[in-house]
Design an enzyme around this catalytic site. Sequence first.
Site, mmCIF file in Angstrom:
data_model
loop_
_atom_site.group_PDB
_atom_site.id
_atom_site.type_symbol
_atom_site.label_atom_id
_atom_site.label_comp_id
_atom_site.label_asym_id
_atom_site.label_seq_id
_atom_site.Cartn_x
_atom_site.Cartn_y
_atom_site.Cartn_z
ATOM 1 N N GLN A 262 -11.850 33.579 6.143
ATOM 2 C CA GLN A 262 -10.892 32.611 5.609
ATOM 3 C C GLN A 262 -9.929 32.161 6.711
ATOM 4 O O GLN A 262 -9.567 30.987 6.788
ATOM 5 C CB GLN A 262 -10.108 33.213 4.440
ATOM 6 N N ALA B 281 -7.040 27.580 1.425
ATOM 7 C CA ALA B 281 -6.077 28.659 1.249
ATOM 8 C C ALA B 281 -5.781 29.339 2.575
ATOM 9 O O ALA B 281 -6.659 29.495 3.423
ATOM 10 C CB ALA B 281 -6.623 29.679 0.261
ATOM 11 N N SER C 42 -6.750 33.344 -0.749
ATOM 12 C CA SER C 42 -7.903 32.643 -1.302
ATOM 13 C C SER C 42 -8.575 33.474 -2.374
ATOM 14 O O SER C 42 -8.863 34.660 -2.178
ATOM 15 C CB SER C 42 -8.925 32.345 -0.202
ATOM 16 N N HIS D 27 -11.519 33.184 -3.020
ATOM 17 C CA HIS D 27 -12.858 33.492 -2.515
ATOM 18 C C HIS D 27 -12.933 34.927 -1.988
ATOM 19 O O HIS D 27 -14.002 35.518 -1.965
ATOM 20 C CB HIS D 27 -13.268 32.489 -1.440
ATOM 21 N N GLU E 235 -10.132 20.318 -7.246
ATOM 22 C CA GLU E 235 -11.393 20.765 -6.638
ATOM 23 C C GLU E 235 -12.419 20.910 -7.769
ATOM 24 O O GLU E 235 -12.598 21.999 -8.303
ATOM 25 C CB GLU E 235 -11.218 22.107 -5.912
HETATM 26 ZN ZN LIG Z 1 -13.548 27.190 -3.505
#
Ligand SMILES: [Zn+2]
Length: 211
Positions: free
Chosen positions: A94, A115, A120, A122, A178
């Site tokens: 990230q 992010a 994040s 993720h 998003e």
């Molecule tokens: Zn994403």
Amino acid sequence: MPAHEAPPAAVGFDLAAFSTDDPASPWVVVNKARPVTPNGYEPADLVYPDVPNINHQPMRQETATALVAMFAAGKAEANLDFSVLSAYRSFSSQRRIYNADIAAHGLAYADAYTARPGRSEHQTGFAVDIGAVPAACSLAACFGDTPQGRWLAANAWRFGFLLRYPADKVAVTGYAAEPWHFRYIGLRLATRLHAVGVTTLEEFFGLPGGE
Ligand SMILES: [Zn+2]
């Protein structure tokens, strides 16, 4: 749980069933105001579901099981095909993406779309960026207008996923829309959010997000 009153939409719902702080919990709320703690957290059960996976990133087992069911339903119900564009990203990957975004587009753009490391979803293994097959509008605003984007927006809740960054909640989530980013939150919470019409975790749990 934080010592605040439950927002009206959560009355009668057991808000303490899962943690909103623990990065291993399907209800964890990670955003610009609420970093992954500890910041080096790595999920223990990362797997690669048997679906097209463009960047070969894994996800939590629970996320994968729900994702496979969702993709299969999209195919069976609407003859749509999907791919995973990205899923789990470590703290260090990230950081690479965020720094590359700053270098290419500047800080303001990077903060709107990417992010900061440690902030994040993720990193939890619960977030998946989904694309269309054949590819169309990948990671772009127009994904929301593709058949795949429309089907996911309408049906993801049935599989325990949430469209995490809705276009009308930028101030709440801290992120630009998003339409490709889906967050696994489990069936119980996804069903409740759908039933009461609440579209963000921040609003449902009464937690900060946008800065
Ligand atoms: Zn994403």
